[in-house]
Structures are given as C-alpha cells and as structure tokens.
Design an enzyme around this catalytic site. Structure first.
Site, PDB file in Angstrom:
ATOM      1  N   LYS A  54      -5.139  14.448  -2.928  1.00  0.00           N
ATOM      2  CA  LYS A  54      -4.474  13.192  -3.253  1.00  0.00           C
ATOM      3  C   LYS A  54      -5.187  12.511  -4.424  1.00  0.00           C
ATOM      4  CE  LYS A  54      -2.600  12.836   1.351  1.00  0.00           C
ATOM      5  NZ  LYS A  54      -2.795  12.437   2.736  1.00  0.00           N
ATOM      6  N   GLN A  98      -6.463   8.383   6.303  1.00  0.00           N
ATOM      7  CA  GLN A  98      -6.206   9.797   6.593  1.00  0.00           C
ATOM      8  C   GLN A  98      -6.316  10.068   8.093  1.00  0.00           C
ATOM      9  OE1 GLN A  98      -5.273  12.180   4.256  1.00  0.00           O
ATOM     10  NE2 GLN A  98      -4.952  13.498   6.017  1.00  0.00           N
ATOM     11  N   ASP A 121       2.031   5.070   2.938  1.00  0.00           N
ATOM     12  CA  ASP A 121       2.411   6.163   3.852  1.00  0.00           C
ATOM     13  C   ASP A 121       3.671   5.788   4.636  1.00  0.00           C
ATOM     14  OD1 ASP A 121       1.037   8.507   3.739  1.00  0.00           O
ATOM     15  OD2 ASP A 121      -0.554   7.917   5.135  1.00  0.00           O
TER      16      ASP A 121
END
Ligand code: NAD
Length: 282
Positions: A54, A98, A121
C-alpha cells in the site's frame, strides 16, 4: 476456453494513473498532496507485505504515506491514541488499520474510532450505514473494485440478475448495496443457501466471494454470463479463486482470473478513496 479475460492489472494501472494525474495537478496548483496513514499492530508477515504494498502504491501516485507501527502487546488505548492523533492531523486524509489485529484486541471498536471522513477502507459502522441508506460516503475497496471492473468491461447492470456468493461485511453485503444502487436485481447466497447451482445458473453476473477453492463449477455458469472471482485461496500449486476458471470460461462471456483480476483493484480503489477523502476535506 471462449471467455474474454478481464484484466484487473490493466484496469488497476489505469485507475492508478488517473489518481497520479490528479495528484500532479493538485501539486502543480500549489496544494498539498493527499496523505494516507497506515497502522500495523504486531508482526504478522502477511500484513507487513500488504502494508508495504500500500505504501509503495501511495508513493507511486504521489501521496504522502504515514506509517505507524505498534508492538503486538499494544493496548486498545494506545492504538486509540494513534487513531485520534491521525483523525486530527490535517495532512492525513485516509486512515487504514491493517487487520487482523492480535487476538487480545477488538477490531470492531477500534475501527469505529476512525473518523468517517478518513475511513478510506469504508468499514466503519457510519460508512456501512451511509451505504445502506444510499447516502454519500466512503465505500469498501474490494466491492468498489468489482463495480469498476464491470463498468470498464461495459457490463450493463441495469435490471440484470446479479448473484453474489458470500455475505461478509467486507465484500458480499456492501457489493450487494452498490449493485442495488445501479439497479441490478441482486441475490445474495451464503453457506446455508439451498440449490446453489440452480441459483447461480440464473445469473447474468455471477460474483464469487466465499473463500472456498473452485466452488463454482462450469455448469453453474449461464451461457454468456460475466463471472467475477473475488476469492483468493492458497492451495498446494499456488493461488486459486472461488471459481473453477477453465471450466467456467467455457460458458462465460468474460471472466476475471486469479491472480490478476479483482486483487489488484483493491489497492487502486484505496488510492481513489483517499483522493476522494482529500477532495471532501479541502
Ligand atoms: P468471509 O469468510 O468473511 O465470508 C465468506 C462468505 O462465504 C460467508 O458469507 C459464507 O456464508 C459464504 N460461504 C462460505 N462457504 C460457502 C459455500 N460453500 N457456499 C456458499 N457460500 C459460502 O470471507 P470474505 O472476507 O468475504 O472473503 C471471501 C473471499 O474473498 C476470500 O477468498 C478472500 O481471501 C477473498 N478476498 C479477496 C479480496 C481481494 O482483494 N481480491 C478482498 C477481500 C477478500
């Protein structure tokens, strides 16, 4: 094999190129570049690879990356403090916690502390609620990637029968909501669905997101259907999807491979979400 292959790498590269162009234009006009913050807790090797990918993608499009690493013994308060600092930082447009987290931590309550404006997200309850109500907000990246692939492939969703295998909060449910917004007739199947094959055979667009290697067989696919395989399963010989690719390709008009289909789209849509979050804040 007769199906056209939907090349997710190519589409993802196009999306990344568009984001990079937008960032160049912002910087050229004297504005700051968008910023994406990642938080990783502990030393799970797979998570470390995902986060590194990422950051690489961020750098390539000209975003500023803010990396936050915490020990696996970190408490919820410590992680909450990091999230609150990032929520308040005007240089940070997107925050990504994460997952999975070490087992003593509760992912749900920590995700909830991310400001909805920075929830790139799309997984906070606020973002999920806005999606479900059909209101503006940040959407989860993998479902967005599926819709982007369908759009760029020119698949007409209006009134079409879409069957989604899988009802997770990460993929199946938000994808169903996104496709309803596009006027598809959506059926969601799951582990208790009866006569799965018969339901799948009705699909103009069949999306598999179950995590069961090659569950979908060739004769589950209607002639001329579009098949999107979200699954990523590690088996002896490498990676396979949730669809028996060779067999399904005999019936489908177009199909995503694994790897190289939906997978590359997730990071591309994360970048696009971060740019959108920047746009809302500036
Ligand atoms: P999950 O385990 O949270 O949900 C799986 C869903 O599949 C559940 O709703 C369950 O009811 C359903 N299911 C399980 N077995 C079934 C069966 N035999 N028949 C019908 N339905 C069944 O999984 P998830 O997080 O939604 O992920 C699904 C797959 O997609 C996994 O392989 C995952 O690795 C992959 N994935 C890929 C990406 C990507 O970027 N490409 C992103 C997220 C998930």
């Amino acid at each position: 094999m007769s199906a056209r292959v939907i090349d997710g790498k190519l589409v993802a590269a196009a999306v990344r190129g568009e984001v990079a162009d937008a960032v160049k234009a912002l910087v050229a006009s004297g504005k700051r570049p968008p910023g994406l913050a990642t938080i990783i807790v502990g030393d799970d090797p797979a998570s470390a690879v995902y986060v590194a990918n990422k950051h690489k993608a961020c750098e390539e499009v000209g975003f500023v990356g803010f990396h936050n690493e915490l020990e696996s013994s970190a408490t919820e308060d410590q992680i909450g403090d990091v999230i609150n600092r990032l929520n308040a930082d005007p240089a940070v447009d997107g925050i990504l916690l994460q997952l999975p987290l070490p087992s003593h931590l509760e992912a749900g309550s920590l995700t909830e502390t991310i400001s909805p404006a920075k929830d790139v997200d799309g997984l906070t309850p606020t973002s999920a609620g806005l999606l479900s109500l059909g209101r503006k907000g940040l959407r989860p990246c993998t479902p967005l990637g599926v819709v982007e692939l369908l759009d760029r492939e020119g698949v007409d969703l209006n009134g079409s029968n879409v069957v989604i295998l899988g009802r997770s909060a990460l993929v199946g449910k938000p994808l169903a909501a996104l496709l309803l917004e596009r006027n598809a007739t959506v059926t969601i199947c799951h582990s208790r669905t009866k006569n799965l094959q018969a339901v799948c055979c009705q699909a103009d667009v069949l999306v598999a997101a179950v995590g069961v290697p090659e569950l979908v067989k060739g004769d589950w696919v209607k002639q001329g259907a579009t098949v999107i395989d979200v699954g990523i399963n590690r088996v002896d010989g490498g990676l396979v999807g949730d669809v028996d690719y060779e067999a399904a390709a005999e019936f489908a008009c177009c199909i995503t491979p694994v790897p190289g289909g939906v997978g590359p789209m997730t990071i591309a849509m994360l970048l696009r979400n971060t740019l959108a979050a920047y746009g809302e804040s500036s």
